[in-house]
Design an enzyme around this catalytic site. Sequence first.
Site, short mmCIF file in Angstrom:
data_model
loop_
_atom_site.label_atom_id
_atom_site.label_comp_id
_atom_site.label_asym_id
_atom_site.label_seq_id
_atom_site.Cartn_x
_atom_site.Cartn_y
_atom_site.Cartn_z
N THR A 1 -6.27 7.24 -1.13
CA THR A 1 -5.08 7.45 -0.30
C THR A 1 -5.46 7.69 1.16
O THR A 1 -4.78 7.20 2.07
CB THR A 1 -4.25 8.62 -0.85
OG1 THR A 1 -3.96 8.37 -2.23
CG2 THR A 1 -2.95 8.79 -0.09
N CYS A 2 -6.56 8.39 1.38
CA CYS A 2 -7.00 8.67 2.75
C CYS A 2 -7.40 7.38 3.47
O CYS A 2 -7.05 7.17 4.63
CB CYS A 2 -8.17 9.64 2.75
SG CYS A 2 -7.78 11.23 1.99
N SER A 3 -8.13 6.51 2.75
CA SER A 3 -8.63 5.27 3.35
C SER A 3 -7.61 4.16 3.41
O SER A 3 -7.66 3.32 4.31
CB SER A 3 -9.84 4.77 2.56
OG SER A 3 -10.94 5.64 2.74
#
Length: 162
Positions: free
Chosen positions: A48-50
């Site tokens: 989700t961060c990337s």
Amino acid sequence: MTIAEGDTFPAATLMTLNDDSVQSVSLNDKLRNRKIVLFGLPGAYTNTCSNAHLPSFIRNMEPLKGKGVDEVICVSVNDPFVMNAWDESSGAGAAGVTMLADPRGELANALGTLFNAPGIGLINRSARYSMFIDNEVVIKFLLEDEVGICNVTTAETLLAAI
């Protein structure tokens, strides 16, 4: 207690890698007399961060600058070597996002965003958040309700709020 709108940002020293040398960065020096967007996330290279959170800020750098933002800073509970590698692989720095490491989770703890999700290997990490800070005062603070979700804390949502 979690930081709130109207609060003064706590003192924090983070880390960065510059020319293969680890350097300390006083976050408060960066915030003083400036308008800053700061967003925190659980970990470099996580899905989700990337795939959602960081890219939302990369693609919205110009609209954020148009709102008077002096700098956009991404913070994660990772070491500065990992943050540097993620910066290079994601193109964040080239887009204008400053990538800073909170290796011991001290900022996450001070903000009240420290969490654990041992089932997926996340120990002492930062919850996902984004905020707009004006001269060290938190003007807008958005905090995601669930791990692995990025709806409330995107650059688009923050832009609409400021």
